[in-house]
Write a protein that holds these residues in place. Structure first.
Motif, PDB file in Angstrom:
ATOM      1  N   LYS A   1       6.197 -35.121  19.505  1.00  0.00           N
ATOM      2  CA  LYS A   1       5.190 -34.560  21.018  1.00  0.00           C
ATOM      3  C   LYS A   1       3.666 -34.595  20.571  1.00  0.00           C
ATOM      4  CE  LYS A   1       8.854 -31.750  22.686  1.00  0.00           C
ATOM      5  NZ  LYS A   1       9.385 -30.335  23.091  1.00  0.00           N
ATOM      6  N   HIS A   2       3.475 -34.201  19.278  1.00  0.00           N
ATOM      7  CA  HIS A   2       1.973 -34.271  18.641  1.00  0.00           C
ATOM      8  C   HIS A   2       1.474 -35.643  18.727  1.00  0.00           C
ATOM      9  CE1 HIS A   2      -1.476 -33.339  16.047  1.00  0.00           C
ATOM     10  NE2 HIS A   2      -1.059 -34.306  15.280  1.00  0.00           N
ATOM     11  N   LEU A   3       2.214 -36.584  18.413  1.00  0.00           N
ATOM     12  CA  LEU A   3       1.753 -38.120  18.365  1.00  0.00           C
ATOM     13  C   LEU A   3       1.351 -38.362  19.852  1.00  0.00           C
ATOM     14  CD1 LEU A   3       3.604 -39.659  15.546  1.00  0.00           C
ATOM     15  CD2 LEU A   3       1.356 -39.185  15.660  1.00  0.00           C
TER      16      LEU A   3
ATOM     17  N   LYS B   1       0.766 -36.549  22.471  1.00  0.00           N
ATOM     18  CA  LYS B   1      -0.687 -35.907  22.889  1.00  0.00           C
ATOM     19  C   LYS B   1      -1.745 -36.632  22.329  1.00  0.00           C
ATOM     20  CE  LYS B   1       1.274 -31.273  23.523  1.00  0.00           C
ATOM     21  NZ  LYS B   1       1.312 -29.861  23.181  1.00  0.00           N
ATOM     22  N   GLN B   2      -1.748 -36.996  21.155  1.00  0.00           N
ATOM     23  CA  GLN B   2      -2.831 -37.862  20.561  1.00  0.00           C
ATOM     24  C   GLN B   2      -3.147 -38.914  21.358  1.00  0.00           C
ATOM     25  OE1 GLN B   2      -2.457 -38.012  16.230  1.00  0.00           O
ATOM     26  NE2 GLN B   2      -3.768 -36.359  15.879  1.00  0.00           N
ATOM     27  N   LYS B   3      -2.058 -39.722  21.719  1.00  0.00           N
ATOM     28  CA  LYS B   3      -2.138 -41.163  22.115  1.00  0.00           C
ATOM     29  C   LYS B   3      -2.633 -40.674  23.605  1.00  0.00           C
ATOM     30  CE  LYS B   3       0.822 -45.019  23.483  1.00  0.00           C
ATOM     31  NZ  LYS B   3       2.083 -45.597  23.478  1.00  0.00           N
ATOM     32  N   ASP B   4      -2.225 -39.687  24.229  1.00  0.00           N
ATOM     33  CA  ASP B   4      -2.801 -39.456  25.721  1.00  0.00           C
ATOM     34  C   ASP B   4      -4.313 -39.333  25.618  1.00  0.00           C
ATOM     35  OD1 ASP B   4      -0.019 -40.041  26.618  1.00  0.00           O
ATOM     36  OD2 ASP B   4       0.401 -37.878  26.922  1.00  0.00           O
ATOM     37  N   ARG B   5      -4.509 -38.655  24.960  1.00  0.00           N
ATOM     38  CA  ARG B   5      -6.184 -38.201  24.569  1.00  0.00           C
ATOM     39  C   ARG B   5      -7.056 -39.543  24.529  1.00  0.00           C
ATOM     40  NH1 ARG B   5      -5.647 -33.077  20.726  1.00  0.00           N
ATOM     41  NH2 ARG B   5      -4.288 -31.529  22.280  1.00  0.00           N
ATOM     42  N   GLY B   6      -6.447 -40.375  23.537  1.00  0.00           N
ATOM     43  CA  GLY B   6      -7.121 -41.490  23.190  1.00  0.00           C
ATOM     44  C   GLY B   6      -7.219 -42.538  24.374  1.00  0.00           C
TER      45      GLY B   6
ATOM     46  N   TYR C   1       6.631 -33.223  16.074  1.00  0.00           N
ATOM     47  CA  TYR C   1       5.689 -34.036  15.514  1.00  0.00           C
ATOM     48  C   TYR C   1       5.474 -35.497  16.322  1.00  0.00           C
ATOM     49  CZ  TYR C   1       2.943 -37.341  12.596  1.00  0.00           C
ATOM     50  OH  TYR C   1       1.979 -38.158  11.987  1.00  0.00           O
TER      51      TYR C   1
END
Length: 93
Positions: free
Chosen positions: A82-84, A86-91, A80
């Motif tokens: 790592k998932h967060l 990745k989301q932060k990097d996308r944003g 989870y």
């Protein structure tokens, strides 16, 4: 070997004349040992998390051991995290 009540030791025992603390070596070693021991985590100072079994048992097999539950939760938290990230990097793009 002690030579009476004046805390003098033999050269053979500590390698110093007079009181054992005379050259500061023993004091420095004692301070180092105390600092080392004080930095070690104590059993009652380790953070523990308590989660009611009914909250996680629906995600695990009924026969899961405590160790298996701990491993599962550790992996889930890591995944989870790592998932967060990745989301932060996308944003940020």
């Amino acid at each position: 070997m002690r030579k009476g009540s004046d805390d003098k030791f033999s050269n053979e025992e500590f390698g110093v004349e007079g009181p054992a603390w005379a050259d500061g070596k023993i004091i420095n070693e004692a301070i180092f040992c105390e600092e080392f021991l004080m930095k070690q985590p104590k059993a009652n100072q380790v953070l523990t998390v308590k989660i009611p079994d009914d909250k996680i048992s629906k995600y695990l097999k009924p026969t899961a051991t405590v160790k298996e539950k701990e491993d599962f939760l550790a992996k889930a938290v890591e995944y989870y995290g790592k998932h967060l990230m990745k989301q932060k990097d996308r944003g940020a793009r």
